[in-house]
Scaffold this active site. Structure first.
Site, PDB file in Angstrom:
ATOM      1  N   PHE A 124       0.814  -1.223   0.000  1.00  0.00           N
ATOM      2  CA  PHE A 124       0.000   0.000   0.000  1.00  0.00           C
ATOM      3  C   PHE A 124       0.841   1.264   0.000  1.00  0.00           C
ATOM      4  O   PHE A 124       0.371   2.324  -0.396  1.00  0.00           O
ATOM      5  CB  PHE A 124      -0.960   0.011   1.214  1.00  0.00           C
ATOM      6  CG  PHE A 124      -0.310   0.438   2.509  1.00  0.00           C
ATOM      7  CD1 PHE A 124      -0.113   1.791   2.800  1.00  0.00           C
ATOM      8  CD2 PHE A 124       0.120  -0.494   3.453  1.00  0.00           C
ATOM      9  CE1 PHE A 124       0.490   2.190   3.980  1.00  0.00           C
ATOM     10  CE2 PHE A 124       0.729  -0.097   4.630  1.00  0.00           C
ATOM     11  CZ  PHE A 124       0.913   1.246   4.894  1.00  0.00           C
ATOM     12  N   CYS A 177       9.498   1.868   3.600  1.00  0.00           N
ATOM     13  CA  CYS A 177      10.413   0.776   3.966  1.00  0.00           C
ATOM     14  C   CYS A 177      11.821   1.289   4.157  1.00  0.00           C
ATOM     15  O   CYS A 177      12.668   0.596   4.698  1.00  0.00           O
ATOM     16  CB  CYS A 177      10.392  -0.310   2.910  1.00  0.00           C
ATOM     17  SG  CYS A 177      11.073   0.273   1.362  1.00  0.00           S
ATOM     18  N   GLU A 212      -4.870  -3.567  -2.293  1.00  0.00           N
ATOM     19  CA  GLU A 212      -6.309  -3.282  -2.333  1.00  0.00           C
ATOM     20  C   GLU A 212      -6.662  -2.009  -1.561  1.00  0.00           C
ATOM     21  O   GLU A 212      -7.785  -1.534  -1.628  1.00  0.00           O
ATOM     22  CB  GLU A 212      -7.111  -4.494  -1.815  1.00  0.00           C
ATOM     23  CG  GLU A 212      -6.841  -4.899  -0.368  1.00  0.00           C
ATOM     24  CD  GLU A 212      -5.634  -5.841  -0.200  1.00  0.00           C
ATOM     25  OE1 GLU A 212      -4.597  -5.615  -0.854  1.00  0.00           O
ATOM     26  OE2 GLU A 212      -5.747  -6.769   0.613  1.00  0.00           O
TER      27      GLU A 212
END
Ligand code: NAD
Length: 497
Positions: A149, A281, A176
């Site tokens: 995401f 990240c 999603e």
């Protein structure tokens, strides 16, 4: 309320599974759309389309493929504001940061424009009398991308353009949580001249992922997401005979040596820890000092900066930090802050209680800052993925240098110092995939490669750069002779003549 479906064979295809996921507007905390969650049969239809297009696309000349990528590049620049807005509305990262993330994806497309050069093979002339050897890089077939995401534009752009430029067809399964940006990217690819069926997007959850991982027509899987799922994807894809590169979670340390310019360090830490609300990240989530006096001074510089962070609606250009992606994620991040307090870390700034006037239901959280975090704490060992910065006071440089090496994650790290020898030693020894020296977020440019070590990545290939070309192609080596005289049968192992 809008609905996002699938994109198969160059057009939008309505989801038939009857299952939908919620798409939130994190700024107001309300569901703004629904995304179709594909059934196995719907994913199989997308794979079949990609499989059907593979012979034609792989036979398209590499120059023609490169020109389509160049057209696509132009369209991405033309639509960068639109893509950034789509992303920001669903993810919650501030619009300026959203645009920056699309720009980093565009850089991979710029690299992919050079595909005729990148795919050049090797040639050895006259290896034996009248014999030449040459190698070619061939596409694999249908490749798939499964994306997280937190970068709904950039990470699909790491994958699809390189795979497609190499001559593969592609099935993308985006997160999603924020599917609008990748769907728009697929439309722009069509506008650039990409034939229908070369790039297909299926939205979905575990059912879609599992279909991709087990379908024999898929030859390679690129995954980016959390470590638990990365491990599962890697194990399942490889057990099913596929190539797989699976990037996982992170806990990135910045080492602060006593000779560093602490003003620079404080600014770098605030940007790298709280940018995108820590949902990166490559965010720096741990600062490590080697000297208590430096730690004390740094904390006095960090505290006012963290307290002054401008948290606001994602589309407001004045906001420095937007909301978290979902209420569920907000609760998870808060749980880690609660845990860190219970574990005995000192909470210097507490972002948990932040409420924004007019946006009381938004998933906002202020920045949190911890001092005296112990490497034994669970909140230190695990990835939080939220707007928190944990300061660890190491006893000396050796202990500081060792922390990122022994940590289970090894995505990125950085060191701030004016001592070239110390920086070089650290960069040489640390067991982490990407190192910054006086650079807080060392994400390499697209002509180098991106990838972590240890539990931050599984598989032999990084993304971006030549490693992407290697991942999305296989080598064929031809040994050729054009004889003018007959030599008769030979039964011994051929050797050089
Ligand atoms: P996630 O693992 O929850 O989801 C990633 C993808 O996997 C999504 O497409 C999702 O639909 C799918 N998925 C989720 N659960 C699944 C299951 N049980 N079975 C099969 N598929 C499943 O990750 P996320 O929350 O979307 O993204 C955040 C994570 O991604 C963080 O851990 C972050 O560090 C990591 N990340 C890593 C990198 C990197 O390059 N190392 C880059 C960006 C994000």
């Amino acid at each position: 309320m809008y609905h996002i479906h699938h994109y198969i064979n160059g057009k939008t295809v309505e989801g038939q599974s009857g299952r939908f996921g919620d798409i939130y507007n994190p700024t107001i905390g309300e569901v703004q759309g629904k995304v179709a969650l594909a059934s196995k049969a719907e994913v199989e239809a997308a794979i079949a389309t990609a499989q059907k297009m593979f012979p034609e696309w792989s036979a398209t000349s590499v120059v023609a493929r490169g020109r389509i990528i160049q057209n696509f590049l132009g369209l991405l620049y033309k639509h960068i504001d639109e893509l950034a807005e789509l992303l920001s509305r669903e993810h919650g990262k501030v619009i300026t940061d959203a645009k920056g993330s699309i720009q980093r994806g565009i850089e991979v497309v710029e690299f992919a424009c050079g595909i005729p050069h990148l795919l050049k093979g090797e040639f050895s002339d006259n290896v034996s009398a009248g014999i030449d050897i040459y190698s070619m890089r061939k596409p694999l077939g249908v490749c798939a991308g499964i994306t997280p995401f937190n970068f709904p534009g950039m990470i699909p752009l790491w994958m699809a353009p390189m795979a497609i430029a190499c001559g593969n067809t592609f099935v993308l399964k985006p997160s999603e949580k924020d599917p609008s940006c990748p769907m728009r990217i697929a439309e722009l690819f069509k506008e650039a001249g990409l034939p229908d069926g070369v790039l297909n997007v299926v939205n979905g959850d575990k059912e879609a992922v599992d279909t991709i991982l087990t379908d024999p027509r898929i030859k390679a899987v690129s995954f980016v997401g959390s470590t638990a799922i990365a491990k599962y994807v890697y194990a399942t894809a490889t057990a099913n005979g596929k190539r797989c590169q699976a990037m996982g979670g992170a806990k990135n340390h910045m080492i602060i040596l006593p000779d560093a310019d602490l003003n620079l360090v404080a600014d770098a830490l605030v940007g790298a820890a709280y940018g995108s609300a820590g949902e990166r990240c490559m965010a720096i989530s741990v600062g490590v000092t080697t000297d208590d006096k430096v730690a004390d001074k740094l904390l006095t510089m960090l505290k006012p900066r963290v307290e002054a962070l401008k948290v606001g609606p994602s589309l407001d250009p004045a906001s420095e930090m937007g909301p978290l992606v979902t209420r569920e994620h907000w609760t998870k991040v808060k749980g880690y802050i609660d845990l860190a307090v219970q574990e005995g870390a000192e909470l210097v700034v507490d972002g948990r209680g932040l409420k924004l006037q007019g946006y009381e239901n938004g998933f906002f959280m202020g920045g949190s800052l911890f001092d005296k975090v112990s490497p034994a704490h669970r909140s230190y060992k695990e990835e939080i993925f939220g707007p928190t910065l944990q300061i660890v006071r190491a006893k000396g440089i050796d202990e500081a240098f060792e922390l990122p090496t022994v940590h289970e994650y090894g995505n990125g790290t950085s060191i701030f110092t004016q001592n070239g020898h110390a920086a070089r030693t650290y960069a040489d020894r640390v067991q982490v995939g990407m190192v910054g020296i006086n650079i807080p977020i060392p994400v390499p440019l697209a002509f180098h490669t991106f990838g972590g070590w240890k539990n931050s990545a599984f598989g032999d290939h990084n993304t971006m750069g030549m490693q992407a070309v290697q991942f999305y192609t296989k080598i064929k080596t031809v040994t050729a002779r054009w004889p003018t005289v007959r030599s008769g049968a030979e039964f011994v192992m051929p050797t050089l003549k």
